[in-house]
Design a protein around this motif. Structure first.
Motif, mmCIF file in Angstrom:
data_model
loop_
_atom_site.group_PDB
_atom_site.id
_atom_site.type_symbol
_atom_site.label_atom_id
_atom_site.label_comp_id
_atom_site.label_asym_id
_atom_site.label_seq_id
_atom_site.Cartn_x
_atom_site.Cartn_y
_atom_site.Cartn_z
ATOM 1 N N ALA A 10 5.729 -7.673 6.339
ATOM 2 C CA ALA A 10 6.165 -6.338 5.697
ATOM 3 C C ALA A 10 7.398 -5.841 6.326
ATOM 4 N N PRO A 11 7.710 -5.753 7.459
ATOM 5 C CA PRO A 11 8.825 -5.028 8.179
ATOM 6 C C PRO A 11 10.330 -5.796 7.453
ATOM 7 N N PHE A 12 10.207 -6.966 7.355
ATOM 8 C CA PHE A 12 11.390 -7.750 6.899
ATOM 9 C C PHE A 12 11.646 -7.302 5.523
ATOM 10 N N ILE A 13 10.721 -7.199 4.735
ATOM 11 C CA ILE A 13 11.056 -6.715 3.422
ATOM 12 C C ILE A 13 11.438 -5.181 3.163
ATOM 13 N N THR A 14 10.704 -4.307 4.237
ATOM 14 C CA THR A 14 11.254 -3.079 4.278
ATOM 15 C C THR A 14 12.665 -2.897 4.924
ATOM 16 N N GLN A 15 13.321 -3.656 5.768
ATOM 17 C CA GLN A 15 14.347 -3.851 6.182
ATOM 18 C C GLN A 15 15.477 -4.156 5.109
ATOM 19 N N SER A 16 14.980 -5.169 4.332
ATOM 20 C CA SER A 16 15.727 -5.863 3.051
ATOM 21 C C SER A 16 16.047 -4.646 2.261
ATOM 22 N N ILE A 17 14.936 -3.824 1.999
ATOM 23 C CA ILE A 17 15.237 -2.614 0.906
ATOM 24 C C ILE A 17 15.993 -1.522 1.470
ATOM 25 N N ASP A 18 15.951 -1.294 2.968
ATOM 26 C CA ASP A 18 16.894 -0.549 3.636
ATOM 27 C C ASP A 18 18.337 -0.916 3.506
ATOM 28 N N THR A 19 18.461 -2.100 3.777
ATOM 29 C CA THR A 19 19.891 -2.895 3.647
ATOM 30 C C THR A 19 20.604 -2.758 2.278
ATOM 31 N N LEU A 20 19.546 -3.053 1.342
ATOM 32 C CA LEU A 20 20.026 -2.918 -0.004
ATOM 33 C C LEU A 20 20.473 -1.584 -0.468
ATOM 34 N N VAL A 21 19.867 -0.563 0.153
ATOM 35 C CA VAL A 21 20.343 0.739 -0.319
ATOM 36 C C VAL A 21 21.581 1.134 0.409
ATOM 37 N N THR A 22 21.660 0.717 1.552
ATOM 38 C CA THR A 22 22.735 0.945 2.327
ATOM 39 C C THR A 22 24.019 0.231 1.844
ATOM 40 N N GLU A 23 23.876 -1.009 1.421
ATOM 41 C CA GLU A 23 24.821 -1.931 0.911
ATOM 42 C C GLU A 23 25.457 -1.143 -0.514
ATOM 43 N N GLY A 24 24.448 -0.910 -1.152
ATOM 44 C CA GLY A 24 24.568 -0.201 -2.567
ATOM 45 C C GLY A 24 25.424 1.255 -2.430
ATOM 46 N N LEU A 25 25.134 1.995 -1.226
ATOM 47 C CA LEU A 25 25.768 3.182 -1.228
ATOM 48 C C LEU A 25 27.015 2.961 -0.696
ATOM 49 N N LEU A 26 27.336 2.087 -0.077
ATOM 50 C CA LEU A 26 28.826 1.420 0.643
ATOM 51 C C LEU A 26 29.408 1.162 -0.736
ATOM 52 N N GLY A 27 28.929 0.214 -1.260
ATOM 53 C CA GLY A 27 29.602 -0.686 -2.504
ATOM 54 C C GLY A 27 29.970 0.768 -3.419
ATOM 55 N N LEU A 28 29.032 1.755 -3.692
ATOM 56 C CA LEU A 28 29.553 2.753 -4.467
ATOM 57 C C LEU A 28 30.697 3.732 -3.999
ATOM 58 N N ALA A 29 30.774 3.900 -2.895
ATOM 59 C CA ALA A 29 31.551 4.914 -2.113
ATOM 60 C C ALA A 29 33.138 4.266 -1.963
ATOM 61 N N PHE A 30 32.988 2.643 -1.856
ATOM 62 C CA PHE A 30 34.172 1.964 -1.631
ATOM 63 C C PHE A 30 34.843 1.950 -3.258
ATOM 64 N N ALA A 31 34.173 1.525 -4.116
ATOM 65 C CA ALA A 31 34.300 1.451 -5.520
ATOM 66 C C ALA A 31 35.056 2.725 -6.061
ATOM 67 N N VAL A 32 34.263 4.021 -5.827
ATOM 68 C CA VAL A 32 34.681 5.065 -6.295
ATOM 69 C C VAL A 32 36.147 5.280 -5.640
#
Length: 207
Positions: free
Chosen positions: A89-111
């Motif tokens: 479970a921690p690996f999946i939770t960490q993956s979700i957190d990483t996805l959110v972080t990468e998504g926000l970074l991608g959104l910020a840099f794209a904007v």
């Protein structure tokens, strides 16, 4: 005791005399030979694996087991305790957190990139809205299709975020170019809609 009472085929002329397994063998309860050794922190341990069903959610199963551990620890003999050695479970939770972080970074840099190169607040907002909107639609579709978040779906979402950013930039840039080629479109809503539709159509197949 039950095994010892098993009747064997009699080898005597008298069929009424039954021969049981206990008559010809010593039936005793003995530990089976050791084929594996399991230790936790250097001490002998009994390993128990909890495996989820295909339709179950790994994180939910892990949380349910963790919730039961304190109660189960009170039921086992003194000197023994239940301890979690491996948990997915921690690996999946960490993956979700990483996805959110990468998504926000991608959104910020794209904007940031779109605003710097196009100097258009409207085009920047379109791209900024497209990423979370596409993810929201994806989660809704996964919910109805009864898909859970796992390594495969998280990997697909991570790749998809990059594609959404790229496609948004391509579409917005092409619309911007067509509007520059048709300056009068900004003053006429009908012509503007036609120009924007043509610009999107040019890159729609590739996207």
């Amino acid at each position: 005791a039950d095994l010892g009472k098993i009747a064997l085929k009699p080898d005597r002329p008298d069929p009424t005399k039954l021969i049981t397994l206990a008559d010809v063998a010593d039936v005793e309860l003995e530990p089976s030979p050791k084929t594996t050794v399991s230790r936790v922190n250097g001490e002998d341990a009994l390993t128990i694996s909890v495996t989820k069903r295909p339709a179950a959610n790994t994180v939910e199963v892990s949380d349910a087991v963790a919730e039961l551990l304190p109660e189960l620890n009170t039921l086992i003999p003194d000197g023994a305790k239940l301890e979690v050695v491996t948990d997915q479970a921690p690996f999946i939770t960490q993956s979700i957190d990483t996805l959110v972080t990468e998504g926000l970074l991608g959104l910020a840099f794209a904007v940031l990139v779109i605003f710097v190169f196009l100097l258009s607040v409207r085009a920047t907002l379109v791209t900024a809205i497209s990423i979370p909107t596409s993810l929201l639609v994806t989660f809704i579709a996964m919910r109805f299709a009864d898909y859970s978040l796992n390594i495969l779906t998280l990997g697909a979402l991570t790749i998809a975020i990059g594609r959404v950013v790229d496609d948004s930039i391509v579409v917005v840039e092409n619309i911007r170019r067509h509007l520059q080629l048709h300056p009068t479109a900004a003053l006429r809503p009908a012509e503007r809609a036609r120009v924007v539709g043509g610009a999107v159509g040019e890159v729609a197949t590739a996207i």
